[in-house]
Design a protein around this motif. Structure first.
Motif, PDB file in Angstrom:
ATOM      1  N   ASP A 173       0.823  -1.209   0.000  1.00 13.41           N
ATOM      2  CA  ASP A 173       0.000   0.000   0.000  1.00 13.41           C
ATOM      3  C   ASP A 173       0.853   1.254   0.000  1.00 13.41           C
ATOM      4  OD1 ASP A 173      -3.038  -0.625   0.388  1.00 13.41           O
ATOM      5  OD2 ASP A 173      -1.994  -2.053   1.685  1.00 13.41           O
ATOM      6  N   ALA A 174       0.429   2.234  -0.794  1.00 13.99           N
ATOM      7  CA  ALA A 174       1.169   3.496  -0.879  1.00 13.99           C
ATOM      8  C   ALA A 174       0.826   4.442   0.258  1.00 13.99           C
ATOM      9  CB  ALA A 174       0.893   4.172  -2.225  1.00 13.99           C
ATOM     10  N   ASN A 181       6.763   0.883   3.867  1.00 13.24           N
ATOM     11  CA  ASN A 181       7.492   1.485   2.755  1.00 13.24           C
ATOM     12  C   ASN A 181       8.910   1.854   3.174  1.00 13.24           C
ATOM     13  OD1 ASN A 181       5.692   2.025   0.206  1.00 13.24           O
ATOM     14  ND2 ASN A 181       4.349   2.410   1.952  1.00 13.24           N
ATOM     15  N   ARG A 182       9.046   2.363   4.361  1.00 15.80           N
ATOM     16  CA  ARG A 182      10.378   2.721   4.863  1.00 15.80           C
ATOM     17  C   ARG A 182      11.253   1.474   5.010  1.00 15.80           C
ATOM     18  NH1 ARG A 182       8.488   6.004   8.324  1.00 15.80           N
ATOM     19  NH2 ARG A 182       8.401   4.543  10.068  1.00 15.80           N
ATOM     20  N   PHE A 183      10.649   0.375   5.470  1.00 16.07           N
ATOM     21  CA  PHE A 183      11.373  -0.886   5.634  1.00 16.07           C
ATOM     22  C   PHE A 183      11.981  -1.340   4.311  1.00 16.07           C
ATOM     23  CE2 PHE A 183      11.093  -5.515   5.044  1.00 16.07           C
ATOM     24  CZ  PHE A 183      11.962  -5.956   6.036  1.00 16.07           C
ATOM     25  N   TYR A 184      11.173  -1.330   3.237  1.00 15.63           N
ATOM     26  CA  TYR A 184      11.676  -1.791   1.948  1.00 15.63           C
ATOM     27  C   TYR A 184      12.712  -0.830   1.372  1.00 15.63           C
ATOM     28  CZ  TYR A 184       8.158  -5.438   1.970  1.00 15.63           C
ATOM     29  OH  TYR A 184       7.421  -6.534   2.304  1.00 15.63           O
ATOM     30  N   GLU A 192       9.571   1.681  -7.992  1.00 16.49           N
ATOM     31  CA  GLU A 192       9.581   1.716  -9.448  1.00 16.49           C
ATOM     32  C   GLU A 192       8.313   2.339 -10.029  1.00 16.49           C
ATOM     33  OE1 GLU A 192       8.325  -0.178 -13.294  1.00 16.49           O
ATOM     34  OE2 GLU A 192       7.608  -0.691 -11.292  1.00 16.49           O
ATOM     35  N   LYS A 193       7.186   2.189  -9.309  1.00 16.50           N
ATOM     36  CA  LYS A 193       5.929   2.692  -9.852  1.00 16.50           C
ATOM     37  C   LYS A 193       4.879   2.763  -8.748  1.00 16.50           C
ATOM     38  CE  LYS A 193       2.475   1.730 -13.471  1.00 16.50           C
ATOM     39  NZ  LYS A 193       2.077   0.802 -14.559  1.00 16.50           N
ATOM     40  N   THR A 194       3.992   3.754  -8.860  1.00 17.80           N
ATOM     41  CA  THR A 194       2.794   3.823  -8.024  1.00 17.80           C
ATOM     42  C   THR A 194       1.587   3.755  -8.944  1.00 17.80           C
ATOM     43  OG1 THR A 194       3.900   5.154  -6.330  1.00 17.80           O
ATOM     44  CG2 THR A 194       1.491   5.193  -6.353  1.00 17.80           C
ATOM     45  N   TYR A 195       0.635   2.896  -8.637  1.00 16.78           N
ATOM     46  CA  TYR A 195      -0.537   2.729  -9.489  1.00 16.78           C
ATOM     47  C   TYR A 195      -1.769   2.533  -8.608  1.00 16.78           C
ATOM     48  CZ  TYR A 195      -0.141  -2.286  -8.497  1.00 16.78           C
ATOM     49  OH  TYR A 195      -0.076  -3.508  -7.877  1.00 16.78           O
ATOM     50  N   PRO A 198      -8.240  -1.480  -9.449  1.00 13.85           N
ATOM     51  CA  PRO A 198      -9.635  -1.215  -9.831  1.00 13.85           C
ATOM     52  C   PRO A 198     -10.525  -0.824  -8.654  1.00 13.85           C
ATOM     53  CG  PRO A 198      -8.817  -3.134 -10.989  1.00 13.85           C
ATOM     54  CD  PRO A 198      -7.756  -2.756 -10.002  1.00 13.85           C
ATOM     55  N   GLU A 199     -10.119  -1.228  -7.425  1.00 13.66           N
ATOM     56  CA  GLU A 199     -10.893  -0.849  -6.237  1.00 13.66           C
ATOM     57  C   GLU A 199     -10.528   0.537  -5.724  1.00 13.66           C
ATOM     58  OE1 GLU A 199     -10.747  -4.937  -6.998  1.00 13.66           O
ATOM     59  OE2 GLU A 199      -9.030  -3.791  -6.259  1.00 13.66           O
ATOM     60  N   GLY A 200      -9.574   1.226  -6.394  1.00 11.54           N
ATOM     61  CA  GLY A 200      -9.173   2.555  -5.979  1.00 11.54           C
ATOM     62  C   GLY A 200      -8.085   2.572  -4.928  1.00 11.54           C
ATOM     63  N   ARG A 201      -7.374   1.472  -4.762  1.00 10.69           N
ATOM     64  CA  ARG A 201      -6.317   1.347  -3.759  1.00 10.69           C
ATOM     65  C   ARG A 201      -4.976   1.721  -4.376  1.00 10.69           C
ATOM     66  NH1 ARG A 201      -5.165  -4.529  -1.046  1.00 10.69           N
ATOM     67  NH2 ARG A 201      -3.457  -3.982   0.403  1.00 10.69           N
ATOM     68  N   ALA A 202      -4.310   2.723  -3.812  1.00 12.61           N
ATOM     69  CA  ALA A 202      -3.006   3.153  -4.326  1.00 12.61           C
ATOM     70  C   ALA A 202      -1.927   2.189  -3.844  1.00 12.61           C
ATOM     71  CB  ALA A 202      -2.691   4.570  -3.852  1.00 12.61           C
ATOM     72  N   MET A 203      -1.124   1.703  -4.787  1.00 13.85           N
ATOM     73  CA  MET A 203      -0.095   0.712  -4.481  1.00 13.85           C
ATOM     74  C   MET A 203       1.277   1.192  -4.955  1.00 13.85           C
ATOM     75  SD  MET A 203      -2.015  -1.622  -3.125  1.00 13.85           S
ATOM     76  CE  MET A 203      -0.886  -3.026  -3.001  1.00 13.85           C
TER      77      MET A 203
END
Length: 215
Positions: A173-174, A181-184, A192-195, A198-203
């Protein structure tokens, strides 16, 4: 993966996942992710999901195991070749996943469209070299903050690299997910990308490419 918290340190070993670990792995997942969609699908669904990584030759999984108690404290799984792996799993085990998800579908019929995507779809694979997919990592709440997550990820990365993978990718999750996110990012993964699903969840999609031998 939830934010890591301070906890009393325990001794643990990182072992390849085995069928005997699955009941405890499911319990760890459900306690680590109480409000997530896969948990809503129930323990039988999670059992089928994690068991595939213990039985399929292209599945890679490890558990953090406490020798003194015999407890599983964490788990990481993911296929060496995500496209081939999930196509084969759907072909062979579709009926088992359908049966395992019956209760969840009866409780909320609208989940049907999301069901397959939630388990078998992690966004399009990044362009470039063939990368393995880190599908899931979970650490028991009482064992967070002890480095288990990093140890599990490192074991998984080492194994997929040994099997010939040139890199890896994952999604998380974004938003409202800062610690993960900090861990990774601190572990060497590159955003590499944020998208948006279809359910509207930012990843966020992260990648890690392995250095070639001799470089």
């Amino acid at each position: 993966m939830p934010p890591e918290q301070k906890a009393t340190r325990v001794e643990y070993e990182v072992l390849p996942i085995h069928a005997s670990h699955i009941p405890q792995v499911v319990d760890v997942h459900m306690r680590a992710f109480p409000d997530f969609f896969l948990t809503f699908l129930g323990p039988q669904f999670l059992k089928q999901f994690y068991a595939s990584f213990a039985s399929d030759p292209m599945g890679v999984g490890f558990v953090a195991w406490e020798p003194d108690s015999g407890r599983v404290l964490g788990v990481v799984v993911g296929p060496v070749n995500p496209a081939g792996y999930f196509k084969r799993l759907l072909k062979r085990r579709w009926w088992a996943f359908c049966l395992a998800s019956c209760r969840a579908v009866l409780r909320r019929p609208t989940v049907v469209k999301r069901l397959a995507r939630a388990v078998f779809y992690r966004g399009e694979a990044p362009e470039g070299t063939n990368r393995s997919l880190l599908s899931s990592i979970a650490v028991a709440p009482e064992a967070q903050g002890m480095g288990l997550g990093r140890a599990l990820v490192n074991a998984w990365l080492g194994e997929v690299r040994r099997r010939g993978s040139t890199g890896a990718f994952l999604t998380t999750d974004a938003h409202n997910n800062e610690s993960t996110n900090r861990f990774y990012q601190k572990s060497g993964w590159r955003l590499e990308k944020t998208y948006t699903t279809p359910e509207g969840r930012a990843m966020n999609r992260y990648v890690m490419d392995f250095a070639s031998e001799g470089s």
